[in-house]
Design a protein around this motif. Structure first.
Motif, mmCIF file in Angstrom:
data_model
loop_
_atom_site.group_PDB
_atom_site.id
_atom_site.type_symbol
_atom_site.label_atom_id
_atom_site.label_comp_id
_atom_site.label_asym_id
_atom_site.label_seq_id
_atom_site.Cartn_x
_atom_site.Cartn_y
_atom_site.Cartn_z
ATOM 1 N N VAL A 274 9.685 -20.500 2.536
ATOM 2 C CA VAL A 274 8.985 -18.786 2.491
ATOM 3 C C VAL A 274 8.065 -18.760 2.394
ATOM 4 N N ALA A 275 7.461 -18.527 4.073
ATOM 5 C CA ALA A 275 6.306 -18.520 4.864
ATOM 6 C C ALA A 275 6.018 -17.250 5.387
ATOM 7 N N TYR A 276 5.014 -16.908 5.541
ATOM 8 C CA TYR A 276 4.815 -15.251 6.004
ATOM 9 C C TYR A 276 3.327 -15.361 6.216
ATOM 10 N N ASP A 277 2.726 -14.541 7.020
ATOM 11 C CA ASP A 277 1.561 -14.115 6.976
ATOM 12 C C ASP A 277 1.082 -12.493 6.373
ATOM 13 N N VAL A 278 0.651 -12.593 6.072
ATOM 14 C CA VAL A 278 -0.261 -11.792 6.147
ATOM 15 C C VAL A 278 -1.829 -11.262 6.698
ATOM 16 N N LEU A 279 -1.565 -10.535 7.995
ATOM 17 C CA LEU A 279 -2.496 -10.479 8.750
ATOM 18 C C LEU A 279 -3.275 -9.107 8.842
ATOM 19 N N LYS A 280 -5.005 -8.711 9.256
ATOM 20 C CA LYS A 280 -5.467 -7.424 9.005
ATOM 21 C C LYS A 280 -5.659 -7.233 10.791
ATOM 22 N N PRO B 172 15.084 -10.713 10.376
ATOM 23 C CA PRO B 172 14.310 -10.589 9.686
ATOM 24 C C PRO B 172 13.416 -9.196 9.614
ATOM 25 N N HIS B 173 12.209 -9.337 9.171
ATOM 26 C CA HIS B 173 11.698 -7.662 9.342
ATOM 27 C C HIS B 173 10.193 -8.008 8.840
ATOM 28 N N ILE B 174 9.541 -6.793 9.902
ATOM 29 C CA ILE B 174 8.557 -7.006 9.748
ATOM 30 C C ILE B 174 7.497 -5.524 8.810
ATOM 31 N N MET C 114 -1.456 2.595 -1.344
ATOM 32 C CA MET C 114 -0.622 1.967 -2.159
ATOM 33 C C MET C 114 0.115 0.531 -1.931
ATOM 34 N N GLY C 115 0.569 0.708 0.055
ATOM 35 C CA GLY C 115 1.241 -0.652 0.677
ATOM 36 C C GLY C 115 0.538 -1.869 0.920
ATOM 37 N N TYR C 116 -0.609 -0.560 1.617
ATOM 38 C CA TYR C 116 -1.533 -2.516 1.882
ATOM 39 C C TYR C 116 -2.180 -2.895 0.896
ATOM 40 N N ILE C 117 -2.090 -2.637 -0.340
ATOM 41 C CA ILE C 117 -3.585 -3.176 -0.957
ATOM 42 C C ILE C 117 -1.870 -4.004 -2.442
ATOM 43 N N ASP C 118 -0.487 -3.332 -1.981
ATOM 44 C CA ASP C 118 0.114 -3.858 -2.969
ATOM 45 C C ASP C 118 1.638 -4.005 -2.820
ATOM 46 N N ALA C 119 1.907 -2.898 -2.551
ATOM 47 C CA ALA C 119 3.485 -2.402 -2.451
ATOM 48 C C ALA C 119 4.605 -3.698 -1.439
ATOM 49 N N ALA C 120 3.500 -3.553 0.442
ATOM 50 C CA ALA C 120 4.070 -4.143 1.355
ATOM 51 C C ALA C 120 4.049 -5.660 0.768
ATOM 52 N N SER D 248 16.683 -6.753 -3.485
ATOM 53 C CA SER D 248 16.780 -8.455 -3.725
ATOM 54 C C SER D 248 15.005 -8.939 -3.304
ATOM 55 N N PHE D 249 14.820 -10.319 -3.553
ATOM 56 C CA PHE D 249 14.023 -10.950 -2.856
ATOM 57 C C PHE D 249 13.779 -10.941 -1.494
ATOM 58 N N GLU D 250 13.139 -10.831 -0.430
ATOM 59 C CA GLU D 250 13.832 -10.880 1.371
ATOM 60 C C GLU D 250 12.675 -10.731 1.324
ATOM 61 N N PRO D 251 11.676 -11.924 1.782
ATOM 62 C CA PRO D 251 10.416 -12.364 2.695
ATOM 63 C C PRO D 251 10.504 -11.755 3.792
ATOM 64 N N PRO D 252 9.139 -11.372 4.512
ATOM 65 C CA PRO D 252 9.374 -10.163 5.522
ATOM 66 C C PRO D 252 8.535 -11.283 6.218
ATOM 67 N N GLN D 253 8.461 -11.496 7.569
ATOM 68 C CA GLN D 253 8.054 -12.188 8.658
ATOM 69 C C GLN D 253 6.692 -11.758 9.209
ATOM 70 N N ALA D 254 6.305 -11.395 8.659
ATOM 71 C CA ALA D 254 5.221 -10.623 8.248
ATOM 72 C C ALA D 254 4.796 -9.725 7.785
ATOM 73 N N VAL D 255 3.812 -9.189 7.427
ATOM 74 C CA VAL D 255 3.075 -7.831 6.798
ATOM 75 C C VAL D 255 1.868 -8.026 7.432
ATOM 76 N N LEU D 256 0.896 -6.803 8.554
ATOM 77 C CA LEU D 256 0.440 -6.278 9.204
ATOM 78 C C LEU D 256 -0.510 -5.421 8.170
ATOM 79 N N LEU D 257 -1.532 -4.824 8.556
ATOM 80 C CA LEU D 257 -2.535 -4.277 7.902
ATOM 81 C C LEU D 257 -3.701 -4.039 8.878
ATOM 82 N N ASP D 258 -3.013 -2.488 8.897
ATOM 83 C CA ASP D 258 -3.784 -1.622 10.199
ATOM 84 C C ASP D 258 -5.080 -0.875 9.168
ATOM 85 N N PRO D 259 -5.859 -1.144 8.833
ATOM 86 C CA PRO D 259 -6.652 0.117 8.427
ATOM 87 C C PRO D 259 -7.270 1.616 8.913
ATOM 88 N N ALA D 260 -6.750 1.137 10.211
ATOM 89 C CA ALA D 260 -6.718 2.976 10.485
ATOM 90 C C ALA D 260 -5.591 4.541 10.322
#
Length: 382
Positions: free
Chosen positions: A16-22, A132-134, A141-147, A165-177
């Motif tokens: 399992v390898a994915y990045d959480v990117l702001k 794959p999914h992003i 709630m999603g920004y700091i927890d669910a996603a 299920s347990f399904e790792p994302p390809q990435a989680v992209l965080l946009d505070p806008a």
């Protein structure tokens, strides 16, 4: 005499390898963060967008894909717990079948709150046995927890997240806008999960909330202090999740606030958002911890004062020890035969209990009512 059994052993590990990117201004024309995932040549993207997000940001999202030469099929999803169903998944799969994508090179993109990212992740785990999914969370709630984690699921048979299920994302992209467009109630909904982390595992985060939480909420976390709070909450959440992504260990600090809330949210879904139910669970748990002598009076007072200072408004009218007791019994099944209830033993400290009684719950509810009534900093009704 029977012949000995023949056995073939299969042992494998799935990395399992994915990045959480702001990624601020994710859909600004110059931002190509999304292009880092999947193929660029002949790119096709199936994109599911929350209906509210589409109203506020739909034009910018559509324009971004057009400007970058990506063929896109945008599907609007209504969001909300009532749409977290198998039927919603089936609708998305039918849409997917009308827009063929490469099984490994065209990630599905989910843009919305925790409900939407859960549903899309569940579809991604099932469609062609996994594509794959992003995730692009648009709620606090999603920004700091669910996603942030790898869990996906839908509600079924009157139970939250009963199928998943347990399904790792390809990435989680965080946009505070996205956060300033949230209604205040939904912003506070996410704040409840930050309070959870602060109480159960991070004394410094708790102090940050005491000092800067109210101003950060007023600024929709667009101020430096608010950004620091969100970054610390995300880092803390990932520190808890990463070593235990598949929940092999069932005693989890991040389950604080998620024992009694399960039943309350299921029964009062029309009145309670997820974070609001979690907050009620937190306050009941603090009361039980105080009754047991696990939590000092001064620390309990700080928790109640923080809730008031942040403008959170727990609706104590929905508290019902019978519902919470049955919720605890369900969690025992979920946690493989033990309660494993996280409880604060000080601000930022956690113990796990396996012997909470119905009598304790029966006593905690009126005691909590009395405590809140005596504390003029808390608002009794939403």
């Amino acid at each position: 005499m029977s012949a000995p059994a023949t056995r073939w052993q299969v042992r494998a590990q799935r990395p399992v390898a994915y990045d959480v990117l702001k990624t601020p201004a994710l859909f600004a024309p110059h931002n190509d963060a999304l292009l880092a995932f999947g193929r660029r040549e002949g790119a096709r993207r199936f994109v599911v967008v929350d209906a509210n997000v589409m109203r506020h940001h739909g034009a910018a999202i559509r324009d971004w894909f057009g400007q970058h030469g990506v063929e896109v099929h945008l599907v609007t999803h209504p969001g909300g717990e009532e749409c977290k169903t198998l039927e919603a998944c089936q609708d998305l799969v039918c849409e997917l079948d009308t827009f063929p994508i490469h099984r490994r090179d065209d990630p599905i993109i989910a843009i919305g709150g925790g409900v939407l990212t859960d549903v899309v992740a569940f579809v991604a785990s099932s469609y062609r046995r996994g594509v794959p999914h992003i995730k692009v969370p648009t709620t606090l709630m999603g920004y700091i927890d669910a996603a942030l984690g790898i869990k996906a699921g839908v509600n079924f048979n009157g139970n939250k997240n009963r199928l998943g299920s347990f399904e790792p994302p390809q990435a989680v992209l965080l946009d505070p806008a996205f956060l300033p467009s949230l209604p205040r109630r939904h912003l506070l909904n996410g704040v409840c999960e930050i309070v959870k982390l602060a109480v159960i595992r991070d004394r410094a985060l708790f102090a940050q909330l005491e000092a800067d939480g109210a101003a950060s909420i007023a600024a929709c976390f667009a101020n430096p202090a608010g950004e620091a709070i969100l970054d610390r909450a995300i880092g803390g959440m990932l520190e808890e999740l990463a070593p235990n992504l598949f929940e092999e260990e069932l005693a989890r600090k991040v389950d604080f606030g998620h024992t009694f809330s399960y039943g309350l949210e299921t029964r009062h879904g029309e009145r309670l958002l997820h974070g609001e139910a979690v907050l009620l669970d937190i306050l009941v748990s603090v009361q039980i911890a105080r009754q047991r002598g696990l939590l000092a009076g001064d620390d309990a007072a700080r928790v109640f004062a923080l809730v008031g200072r942040l403008g959170l408004a727990p609706d104590l009218r929905v508290l019902d020890s019978g519902t919470m007791w049955h919720s605890l019994l369900d969690r025992i099944e979920h946690r493989n035969g033990q309660q494993r209830v996280p409880m604060p033993a000080g601000i930022g400290q956690c113990v796990f209990l396996n012997d909470i009684t119905r009598r304790e719950l029966d006593a905690a509810v009126p005691a909590l009512h009395a405590r809140i009534k005596a504390d003029h900093e808390l608002v009794l009704e939403c």
